[in-house]
Design a protein around this motif. Structure first.
Motif, mmCIF file in Angstrom:
data_model
loop_
_atom_site.group_PDB
_atom_site.id
_atom_site.type_symbol
_atom_site.label_atom_id
_atom_site.label_comp_id
_atom_site.label_asym_id
_atom_site.label_seq_id
_atom_site.Cartn_x
_atom_site.Cartn_y
_atom_site.Cartn_z
ATOM 1 N N TYR A 39 0.863 -1.178 0.000
ATOM 2 C CA TYR A 39 0.000 0.000 0.000
ATOM 3 C C TYR A 39 0.897 1.224 0.000
ATOM 4 C CZ TYR A 39 1.177 0.239 4.980
ATOM 5 O OH TYR A 39 1.857 0.311 6.159
ATOM 6 N N ARG A 40 0.305 2.397 -0.171
ATOM 7 C CA ARG A 40 1.038 3.662 -0.093
ATOM 8 C C ARG A 40 0.608 4.409 1.164
ATOM 9 N NH1 ARG A 40 3.910 5.326 -4.519
ATOM 10 N NH2 ARG A 40 3.650 4.090 -6.414
ATOM 11 N N ASP A 41 1.586 4.971 1.892
ATOM 12 C CA ASP A 41 1.254 5.689 3.109
ATOM 13 C C ASP A 41 0.669 7.059 2.782
ATOM 14 O OD1 ASP A 41 3.412 7.300 2.406
ATOM 15 O OD2 ASP A 41 4.792 6.347 3.829
ATOM 16 N N ALA A 42 0.379 7.857 3.810
ATOM 17 C CA ALA A 42 -0.271 9.159 3.604
ATOM 18 C C ALA A 42 0.597 10.114 2.804
ATOM 19 C CB ALA A 42 -0.625 9.777 4.962
ATOM 20 N N GLN A 43 1.921 9.875 2.782
ATOM 21 C CA GLN A 43 2.820 10.714 1.996
ATOM 22 C C GLN A 43 3.033 10.175 0.584
ATOM 23 O OE1 GLN A 43 3.662 9.793 5.324
ATOM 24 N NE2 GLN A 43 2.638 11.711 5.857
ATOM 25 N N GLY A 44 2.341 9.091 0.232
ATOM 26 C CA GLY A 44 2.457 8.525 -1.109
ATOM 27 C C GLY A 44 3.624 7.580 -1.279
ATOM 28 N N GLN A 45 4.326 7.233 -0.190
ATOM 29 C CA GLN A 45 5.465 6.327 -0.292
ATOM 30 C C GLN A 45 4.990 4.872 -0.246
ATOM 31 O OE1 GLN A 45 8.619 7.404 -0.866
ATOM 32 N NE2 GLN A 45 7.575 9.388 -1.032
ATOM 33 N N PRO A 46 5.522 4.013 -1.139
ATOM 34 C CA PRO A 46 5.110 2.603 -1.132
ATOM 35 C C PRO A 46 5.592 1.879 0.119
ATOM 36 C CG PRO A 46 6.917 2.943 -2.675
ATOM 37 C CD PRO A 46 6.511 4.308 -2.197
ATOM 38 N N GLN A 47 4.730 1.019 0.666
ATOM 39 C CA GLN A 47 5.052 0.223 1.841
ATOM 40 C C GLN A 47 4.741 -1.242 1.533
ATOM 41 O OE1 GLN A 47 6.468 1.531 4.503
ATOM 42 N NE2 GLN A 47 6.259 3.651 3.821
ATOM 43 N N ARG A 68 -7.812 7.581 3.009
ATOM 44 C CA ARG A 68 -8.203 6.398 2.233
ATOM 45 C C ARG A 68 -6.952 5.662 1.753
ATOM 46 N NH1 ARG A 68 -12.447 4.057 -0.638
ATOM 47 N NH2 ARG A 68 -13.863 5.571 0.272
ATOM 48 N N TYR A 69 -6.926 4.360 1.991
ATOM 49 C CA TYR A 69 -5.814 3.514 1.571
ATOM 50 C C TYR A 69 -6.333 2.422 0.644
ATOM 51 C CZ TYR A 69 -3.118 5.578 5.390
ATOM 52 O OH TYR A 69 -2.467 6.458 6.232
ATOM 53 N N ARG A 81 4.942 -14.162 -7.183
ATOM 54 C CA ARG A 81 3.564 -13.745 -6.943
ATOM 55 C C ARG A 81 2.657 -14.447 -7.941
ATOM 56 N NH1 ARG A 81 4.463 -7.174 -6.547
ATOM 57 N NH2 ARG A 81 5.764 -7.169 -4.660
ATOM 58 N N ILE A 82 1.714 -15.235 -7.445
ATOM 59 C CA ILE A 82 0.870 -15.999 -8.356
ATOM 60 C C ILE A 82 -0.607 -15.668 -8.207
ATOM 61 C CG2 ILE A 82 2.482 -17.926 -8.514
ATOM 62 C CD1 ILE A 82 0.858 -19.403 -6.458
ATOM 63 N N ASN A 83 -0.945 -14.792 -7.244
ATOM 64 C CA ASN A 83 -2.344 -14.376 -7.093
ATOM 65 C C ASN A 83 -2.379 -13.022 -6.392
ATOM 66 O OD1 ASN A 83 -5.470 -15.796 -5.914
ATOM 67 N ND2 ASN A 83 -4.946 -15.058 -7.906
ATOM 68 N N HIS A 84 -3.471 -12.251 -6.622
ATOM 69 C CA HIS A 84 -3.517 -10.869 -6.140
ATOM 70 C C HIS A 84 -4.964 -10.458 -5.921
ATOM 71 C CE1 HIS A 84 -3.754 -6.495 -7.676
ATOM 72 N NE2 HIS A 84 -3.532 -6.462 -6.379
ATOM 73 N N ILE A 85 -5.263 -9.880 -4.727
ATOM 74 C CA ILE A 85 -6.574 -9.317 -4.429
ATOM 75 C C ILE A 85 -6.366 -7.947 -3.789
ATOM 76 C CG2 ILE A 85 -7.908 -11.440 -4.230
ATOM 77 C CD1 ILE A 85 -7.342 -11.469 -1.262
ATOM 78 N N SER A 86 -7.388 -7.074 -3.895
ATOM 79 C CA SER A 86 -7.252 -5.703 -3.395
ATOM 80 C C SER A 86 -8.528 -5.269 -2.686
ATOM 81 C CB SER A 86 -6.957 -4.733 -4.553
ATOM 82 O OG SER A 86 -5.778 -5.097 -5.235
ATOM 83 N N THR A 87 -8.398 -4.237 -1.861
ATOM 84 C CA THR A 87 -9.544 -3.614 -1.215
ATOM 85 C C THR A 87 -9.157 -2.205 -0.792
ATOM 86 O OG1 THR A 87 -11.279 -3.929 0.465
ATOM 87 C CG2 THR A 87 -9.020 -4.307 1.150
ATOM 88 N N GLU A 88 -10.166 -1.378 -0.507
ATOM 89 C CA GLU A 88 -9.932 -0.014 -0.050
ATOM 90 C C GLU A 88 -10.558 0.168 1.329
ATOM 91 O OE1 GLU A 88 -11.293 2.835 -2.845
ATOM 92 O OE2 GLU A 88 -9.761 2.374 -4.344
ATOM 93 N N ALA A 89 -9.923 1.020 2.139
ATOM 94 C CA ALA A 89 -10.439 1.310 3.473
ATOM 95 C C ALA A 89 -10.043 2.722 3.866
ATOM 96 C CB ALA A 89 -9.907 0.310 4.503
ATOM 97 N N THR A 90 -10.918 3.400 4.588
ATOM 98 C CA THR A 90 -10.644 4.748 5.097
ATOM 99 C C THR A 90 -10.535 4.679 6.612
ATOM 100 O OG1 THR A 90 -11.866 5.758 3.269
ATOM 101 C CG2 THR A 90 -11.445 7.129 5.199
#
Length: 294
Positions: A39-47, A68-69, A81-90
């Protein structure tokens, strides 16, 4: 595709606080060696957060309130990496650091309501003293007791070195916690709230100063005895560390593994310097044989 192709189920949100998000998922088909949450933190840096292959949930700490992340969970097998899922949360809105306890709040003027609220609850939950169990330049260990009644959960609140409020959710059965990611030689004020029915009914506080930064001693600087005969022979239960190896690498973390071929250790300490050249020390339980360094 292979007969037992690993498949990730839905990624769902379980808990939300101003500074953390809890996530869970399922694996309907086949096992994974490990997972990676990005994910990306509040400063836009990848984590990137490495997760054990047997896990089905994770709590992401250190987030910013009302932000919102977008989280991406990758399933890994054989280092790929053979599979990938995503979601959003605030994350939730920031809460005041010092909230009044029920005894400090103004009582309603109606006498019947006042009398009803004044009655003691059965098995009232009470927090004992909040004490320090360990201190390093970048972490503080805290302990507490519950002399009366149980709590559903706890919340530890404090402000970081930049003055930003942080909240750490804790399970109701816990009696200790280690707060990571602190700054050396800095005074922190910790507030531990006991929650029952999602309401804060008790609070204890403590002030703690983190330790000064330690200078790691290079192996070449360790003193060596001049006379080999003066070195005592190893005892039968001599503890010996095996080779330190890198098990995984991401842009923001490194996972290390080691073995203990002989004996046992009470604990470990991992020391390194960050990108700004500041020394960091990471305490590790003596039973662990791997660690991810964020």
């Amino acid at each position: 595709p292979p007969q037992f192709q690993p498949v990730l189920g839905d990624l769902s949100v379980t808990t939300i606080t101003p500074s953390s998000v809890g996530l869970q998922w399922s694996v309907p088909g086949g096992p994974f060696d490990s997972f990676m949450l990005q994910y990306r933190d509040a400063q836009g840096q990848p984590q990137a957060l490495p997760i054990d292959g047997g896990s089905r949930s994770v709590t992401v700490p250190g987030l910013s309130p009302s932000h919102r992340y977008r989280f991406h969970l990758y399933g890994l097998r054989g280092g790929k990496r053979i599979n990938h899922i995503s979601t959003e949360a605030t994350t939730a809105a920031a809460e005041p650091e010092d909230l009044p306890l029920p005894s400090e709040e103004s009582q309603p003027e109606h006498p019947q309501i006042k009398d009803r609220l004044a009655e003691p609850l059965p098995a009232q939950a009470v927090l004992g003293e909040l004490r320090v169990s360990s201190i390093t330049p970048s972490s503080v260990g805290l302990q507490w007791t519950v002399p009366e009644g149980p709590f559903d959960s706890f919340t530890l609140q404090y402000r970081d070195a930049q003055g930003q409020p942080q909240a750490l959710p804790i399970d109701g059965g816990s009696r200790s916690v280690t707060v990571p990611g602190l700054s050396p030689s800095h005074r922190y004020r910790f507030h531990l709230y006991g929650l029952r029915g999602k309401k804060r009914i008790e609070r204890v506080s403590i002030d703690v100063d983190t330790a000064e930064p330690e200078e790691p001693t290079p192996p070449s600087e360790e003193p060596k005895p001049e006379d080999p005969q003066t070195v005592p022979p190893p005892s039968e239960a001599q503890a010996v560390l095996g080779e330190l190896r890198v098990s995984s690498v991401t842009p923001t973390s490194v996972e290390l593994q080691w073995s203990v071929p002989e004996g046992s250790f009470d604990s470990f300490t991992l020391q390194y310097r960050d990108a700004q050249g500041q020394p960091q020390a990471l305490p590790i339980d003596g039973r662990c044989r791997c660690r991810a360094c964020p």
